[in-house]
Enzyme design. Structure first.
Site, PDB file in Angstrom:
ATOM      1  N   ASP A 113      -1.017   1.597  19.416  1.00 42.89           N
ATOM      2  CA  ASP A 113      -0.577   1.407  20.801  1.00 42.89           C
ATOM      3  C   ASP A 113       0.065   2.672  21.377  1.00 42.89           C
ATOM      4  OD1 ASP A 113      -0.119   0.061  23.141  1.00 42.89           O
ATOM      5  OD2 ASP A 113       1.690  -0.937  22.453  1.00 42.89           O
ATOM      6  N   ASN A 163      -8.583  -6.900  26.103  1.00 48.02           N
ATOM      7  CA  ASN A 163      -8.785  -5.568  26.683  1.00 48.02           C
ATOM      8  C   ASN A 163      -9.914  -5.519  27.721  1.00 48.02           C
ATOM      9  OD1 ASN A 163      -7.843  -3.721  23.666  1.00 48.02           O
ATOM     10  ND2 ASN A 163      -6.619  -4.243  25.460  1.00 48.02           N
TER      11      ASN A 163
HETATM   12  C1  FPP Z   1      -3.547   0.843  23.038  1.00 41.47           C
HETATM   13  O1  FPP Z   1      -2.994   1.808  23.876  1.00 41.47           O
HETATM   14  C2  FPP Z   1      -4.798   1.322  22.511  1.00 41.47           C
HETATM   15  C3  FPP Z   1      -5.995   0.760  22.760  1.00 41.47           C
HETATM   16  C4  FPP Z   1      -6.201  -0.421  23.609  1.00 41.47           C
HETATM   17  C5  FPP Z   1      -7.193   1.312  22.174  1.00 41.47           C
HETATM   18  C6  FPP Z   1      -7.055   1.942  20.833  1.00 41.47           C
HETATM   19  C7  FPP Z   1      -8.199   2.826  20.694  1.00 41.47           C
HETATM   20  C8  FPP Z   1      -8.254   4.018  20.102  1.00 41.47           C
HETATM   21  C9  FPP Z   1      -7.180   4.586  19.276  1.00 41.47           C
HETATM   22  C10 FPP Z   1      -9.450   4.837  20.264  1.00 41.47           C
HETATM   23  C11 FPP Z   1     -10.610   4.307  19.604  1.00 41.47           C
HETATM   24  C12 FPP Z   1     -11.342   3.374  20.440  1.00 41.47           C
HETATM   25  C13 FPP Z   1     -12.223   2.499  19.965  1.00 41.47           C
HETATM   26  C14 FPP Z   1     -12.751   1.420  20.846  1.00 41.47           C
HETATM   27  C15 FPP Z   1     -12.630   2.564  18.535  1.00 41.47           C
HETATM   28  P1  FPP Z   1      -2.771   1.411  25.399  1.00 41.47           P
HETATM   29  O2  FPP Z   1      -3.950   1.878  26.150  1.00 41.47           O
HETATM   30  O3  FPP Z   1      -2.468  -0.042  25.490  1.00 41.47           O
HETATM   31  O4  FPP Z   1      -1.518   2.281  25.722  1.00 41.47           O
HETATM   32  P2  FPP Z   1      -0.340   1.907  26.726  1.00 41.47           P
HETATM   33  O5  FPP Z   1       0.291   0.633  26.193  1.00 41.47           O
HETATM   34  O6  FPP Z   1       0.570   3.088  26.602  1.00 41.47           O
HETATM   35  O7  FPP Z   1      -0.940   1.755  28.077  1.00 41.47           O
END
Ligand code: FPP
Length: 247
Positions: A27, A75
């Protein structure tokens, strides 16, 4: 952190007590990007680099199972542009890294309903699973279109099907048997769950499997999750007294 400090941390790890199965809620990609005035996808891109780093570290530590939450059933609510960006990153990395992953004897497995993924990522993921299916060094279990509640329903439906077919009887249902009907049927429960980014919640991740899992939270964002944080989590884990409900 200097190389010496990282090494110092690594030397604190008890190699006789390595968690068998580590699960990670990756995250904070979006906030990492926002802090740098970059688009959210840049955060996911950097986050994907950490995935590759952490897989390498986990392999060296002899961790047998690594579960990563990459894309949840919720998501899909994100802007289409961000979803497309995530799928592109997934495809790009499978194409560029699959050979190396395979050479490292790592098996790629997925939990979640990948039939709902767009055609190209779905095809690449299936190819990766097929190619690596006999590998035995580590299972890299990726949550894609994954939700813990969804998985429980999936398990119930599978069990009902086997009852209907006469393969099992209602009385055979135990917690152990149920574990064989969900996505992680060939994996033990996670020993350690890591969630960076400061949120103190599970976000529908591996709800059935984490009954006795040790949790490790940190404020840093996933794209900053360098190997030293992994070492810190493992060192903390090794100080825990796991009782599994006993005394
Ligand atoms: C959460 O951060 C992360 C995700 C929803 C995606 C995780 C994905 C990767 C590490 C890259 C690889 C991708 C795939 C599909 C294999 P967030 O976007 O919720 O961050 P925030 O809470 O700061 O907005």
């Amino acid at each position: 952190m200097s190389k010496d400090k990282v090494l110092e941390l690594r030397n604190k790890i008890d190699f006789h007590n390595i968690p068998n199965h580590v699960a990670i809620i990756m995250d904070g990609n979006g906030r990492w990007a926002k802090k740098r005035f970059l688009p959210r996808t840049a955060g996911h891109q950097e986050g994907m680099k950490r995935v590759m780093d952490i897989v390498e570290v986990a392999k060296k530590l002899n961790i047998k199972y690594l579960s990563l939450y990459a894309f949840s059933t919720e998501n899909w609510k994100r802007p289409q542009e961000e979803i497309d960006g995530l799928m592109k990153i997934l495809v790009y990395y499978i194409r560029s890294e699959l050979e190396k992953i395979h050479e490292n004897n790592i098996r790629i497995q997925v939990m979640g309903d990948i039939t709902k993924l767009p055609k190209t990522p779905k095809g690449e993921v299936e190819k990766a699973m097929e190619k690596t299916k006999n590998n035995s060094k580590m299972i890299l279990n990726i949550g894609l279109n994954y939700g813990g509640r969804d998985e429980i329903i999936y398990g119930i439906k599978n069990i009902l099907e086997d009852i209907k077919m006469g393969k099992i009887d209602e009385d055979d249902i135990t917690t152990e048997l149920f574990s064989k009907y969900i996505y992680t049927q060939n994996l033990p429960d996670p020993d350690l769950l890591i969630r960076p980014s400061g949120e103190l919640r599970l976000s529908n991740f591996m709800l059935y499997q984490i009954a006795y899992t040790e949790f490790w939270f940190s404020d840093i964002y996933w794209p900053d999750f360098k190997e030293e944080y992994f070492y810190k989590a493992i060192i903390d884990y090794q100080k825990r007294n796991r009782r599994f409900g006993g005394i």
